[in-house]
Design a protein around this motif. Structure first.
Motif, PDB file in Angstrom:
ATOM      1  N   SER A 199      38.376  59.624  48.552  1.00  0.00           N
ATOM      2  CA  SER A 199      38.635  59.373  47.194  1.00  0.00           C
ATOM      3  C   SER A 199      39.873  58.623  46.643  1.00  0.00           C
ATOM      4  N   SER A 225      34.623  71.056  60.086  1.00  0.00           N
ATOM      5  CA  SER A 225      35.620  70.648  60.964  1.00  0.00           C
ATOM      6  C   SER A 225      36.806  70.632  60.442  1.00  0.00           C
ATOM      7  N   ASP A 227      40.489  73.616  57.004  1.00  0.00           N
ATOM      8  CA  ASP A 227      39.267  74.318  56.998  1.00  0.00           C
ATOM      9  C   ASP A 227      39.092  75.224  58.389  1.00  0.00           C
ATOM     10  N   GLN A 255      34.383  60.934  56.069  1.00  0.00           N
ATOM     11  CA  GLN A 255      33.689  60.626  54.996  1.00  0.00           C
ATOM     12  C   GLN A 255      33.520  59.169  54.592  1.00  0.00           C
ATOM     13  N   GLU A 262      24.251  70.663  52.257  1.00  0.00           N
ATOM     14  CA  GLU A 262      24.785  69.468  51.430  1.00  0.00           C
ATOM     15  C   GLU A 262      25.312  68.499  52.013  1.00  0.00           C
ATOM     16  N   ARG A 293      41.384  68.339  56.688  1.00  0.00           N
ATOM     17  CA  ARG A 293      41.373  69.818  55.856  1.00  0.00           C
ATOM     18  C   ARG A 293      41.876  70.864  56.573  1.00  0.00           C
ATOM     19  N   HIS A 343      40.418  63.573  51.445  1.00  0.00           N
ATOM     20  CA  HIS A 343      38.875  63.153  51.368  1.00  0.00           C
ATOM     21  C   HIS A 343      39.223  61.645  51.251  1.00  0.00           C
TER      22      HIS A 343
HETATM   23  C1  FA5 Z   1      34.953  65.671  48.205  1.00  0.00           C
HETATM   24  O1  FA5 Z   1      35.699  65.434  49.172  1.00  0.00           O
HETATM   25  C2  FA5 Z   1      34.904  64.603  47.072  1.00  0.00           C
HETATM   26  N1  FA5 Z   1      36.064  63.826  47.287  1.00  0.00           N
HETATM   27  C3  FA5 Z   1      33.804  63.880  47.170  1.00  0.00           C
HETATM   28  C4  FA5 Z   1      33.298  63.066  45.943  1.00  0.00           C
HETATM   29  C5  FA5 Z   1      33.402  61.896  45.881  1.00  0.00           C
HETATM   30  C6  FA5 Z   1      32.845  63.724  44.631  1.00  0.00           C
HETATM   31  C7  FA5 Z   1      33.481  61.147  44.936  1.00  0.00           C
HETATM   32  C8  FA5 Z   1      32.402  62.842  43.668  1.00  0.00           C
HETATM   33  C9  FA5 Z   1      32.731  61.492  43.557  1.00  0.00           C
HETATM   34  P1  FA5 Z   1      33.589  67.880  49.173  1.00  0.00           P
HETATM   35  O2  FA5 Z   1      34.658  68.641  49.336  1.00  0.00           O
HETATM   36  O3  FA5 Z   1      32.544  68.535  48.589  1.00  0.00           O
HETATM   37  O4  FA5 Z   1      33.853  66.590  48.177  1.00  0.00           O
HETATM   38  O5  FA5 Z   1      33.095  66.963  50.560  1.00  0.00           O
HETATM   39  C10 FA5 Z   1      32.285  65.887  50.534  1.00  0.00           C
HETATM   40  C11 FA5 Z   1      31.566  65.980  51.639  1.00  0.00           C
HETATM   41  O6  FA5 Z   1      32.195  66.056  53.029  1.00  0.00           O
HETATM   42  C12 FA5 Z   1      30.510  67.114  51.790  1.00  0.00           C
HETATM   43  O7  FA5 Z   1      29.306  66.960  51.186  1.00  0.00           O
HETATM   44  C13 FA5 Z   1      30.372  67.442  53.288  1.00  0.00           C
HETATM   45  O8  FA5 Z   1      29.292  66.491  53.605  1.00  0.00           O
HETATM   46  C14 FA5 Z   1      31.706  66.725  53.894  1.00  0.00           C
HETATM   47  N2  FA5 Z   1      32.434  67.751  54.279  1.00  0.00           N
HETATM   48  C15 FA5 Z   1      33.583  68.652  53.340  1.00  0.00           C
HETATM   49  N3  FA5 Z   1      34.004  69.326  54.092  1.00  0.00           N
HETATM   50  C16 FA5 Z   1      33.730  69.248  55.441  1.00  0.00           C
HETATM   51  C17 FA5 Z   1      34.497  69.899  56.875  1.00  0.00           C
HETATM   52  N4  FA5 Z   1      35.327  70.585  56.780  1.00  0.00           N
HETATM   53  N5  FA5 Z   1      33.519  69.458  57.862  1.00  0.00           N
HETATM   54  C18 FA5 Z   1      32.612  68.509  57.797  1.00  0.00           C
HETATM   55  N6  FA5 Z   1      32.385  67.861  56.572  1.00  0.00           N
HETATM   56  C19 FA5 Z   1      32.621  68.332  55.411  1.00  0.00           C
END
Ligand code: FA5
Length: 337
Positions: A165, A200, A193, A205, A276, A191, A163
């Motif tokens: 972050s 993907s 995933d 991000q 989301e 990731r 991420h």
């Molecule tokens: C995070 O990665 C946290 N770092 C976000 C965060 C930042 C929370 C700061 C709080 C404070 P998450 O795993 O939910 O959270 O991913 C964030 C966003 O990335 C998701 O809402 C989605 O829009 C996108 N995302 C996550 N996984 C995938 C994926 N495999 N493919 C595409 N988009 C994705």
């Protein structure tokens, strides 16, 4: 002699052959030169006659060679022109002009929007340390919440960031815990995933972080609402759901009503009518303290969003894989998006 030479000239087919004939008959060792050289031995009265005759013969042969040579050269040119036939009336081929990738356009649009709210743009490395990707975000080694983000490890300490972050921690560290922070950070993340319509293994991000005195949850909500309204139009609905991230407390996730099905439920929103697009929350006191901030004095909010999902929602795109298969027919549709 003359007759023989002229016949050879007539039969010659190449310029090289003509050159040989010239050497043979008119050259320094040729018969005519020989005749002219032998003139001294002739009786006086014969000299002019023989001399004139020899000169005339030489001239006629030279003329014939020259004429033949220019004819051969003309023919060669003619042949070349025939082979290089250019049709100047053919219409030209259209030049293919490229344009920014839809994802690039979306990221720039989001950047502009946040720059307009006073955020600065930061960047961080894609190959990240375990410390910044996890530990500095309140995810010590062995923490079960690490499983939320299946990770590509390079070594025990190095990984592909899961991420954006870690850029939070890097930015706060750089400020030595003293100044306020107001930044966003776009970038690639990785990731393990399984790829499907909305996932993907490599995606992008955009992280956001605001740290200052007296930052409240209502500030976060206001910024996110403003972002959603500007990005999707005021008619699209948003909702915040309670969630969990180790680095924020409390934590939320923000959903946007699905454009593909208009909220009815489809394969993109998996029948829920919502997609989301980001995770967010108030920065955990541990995260502030680890970066050198006094958590009694400072507070902050952070969010992380997925630009692919945002582009899908905005343009009604039904599969995230379109962004990475790069079919020009797909990309072209968004050159002016
Ligand atoms: C995070 O990665 C946290 N770092 C976000 C965060 C930042 C929370 C700061 C709080 C404070 P998450 O795993 O939910 O959270 O991913 C964030 C966003 O990335 C998701 O809402 C989605 O829009 C996108 N995302 C996550 N996984 C995938 C994926 N495999 N493919 C595409 N988009 C994705």
């Amino acid at each position: 002699l003359e007759h023989e030479a002229l016949l050879k000239v007539e039969q010659a087919e190449t310029v090289d052959e003509l050159k040989n004939i010239r050497v043979e008959y008119l050259g320094k060792k040729g018969p005519i030169t020989e005749v002219l050289r032998g003139m001294g031995k002739l009786p006086k009265e014969e000299r002019p006659v023989i001399g004139q005759l020899a000169n005339e013969v030489r001239e006629r042969i030279a003329d014939a060679i020259e004429e033949k040579q220019s004819r051969l050269e003309d023919e060669a040119l003619e042949e070349q022109l025939k082979n290089e036939d250019i049709d100047v009336t053919l219409p030209g081929r259209p030049v293919q002009v490229g344009g920014p990738h839809l994802l690039t356009s979306i990221i720039e649009e989001i950047e502009d929007l946040f720059i307009g709210m006073g955020f600065e743009i930061k960047e961080g490395p894609e190959v990240e340390t375990d410390y910044y990707n996890f530990e500095a975000l309140n995810l010590p080694k062995g923490h079960p919440a690490r499983d939320m983000q299946d990770t590509f490890y390079i070594t025990e300490e190095l990984l592909m960031r899961t991420h954006t972050s870690p850029v939070q921690a890097r930015t706060m560290n750089a400020k030595n815990g003293k100044e306020p922070v107001k930044m966003i950070c776009p970038g690639k993340v990785y990731r393990r995933d399984n790829d499907d319509a909305t996932h993907s293994h490599q995606f992008t991000q955009i992280e956001g972080l605001l740290v200052d005195e007296n930052v409240r949850m209502s500030d976060l909500k206001g910024v996110l609402q403003e972002f959603a309204a500007k990005m999707f139009g005021r008619e699209r609905r948003i909702r915040l759901r309670p969630s969990f991230f180790p680095f924020t407390e409390p934590s939320v996730e923000m959903d946007i009503s699905c454009k593909v099905c208009g909220g009815e439920g489809c394969s993109v929103c998996k029948g829920t009518g919502w997609i989301e697009i980001l995770g967010a929350g108030m920065v955990h006191p541990n995260v502030l303290e680890m970066a050198g901030y006094d958590s009694e004095k400072y507070s902050g909010f952070a969010f992380g969003m997925g630009p692919e999902r945002i582009a899908m929602l905005k343009h009604g795109i039904d599969d995230i894989r379109h962004f990475y298969t790069n079919d020009v027919r797909f990309l072209k549709q968004y050159h002016n998006a």
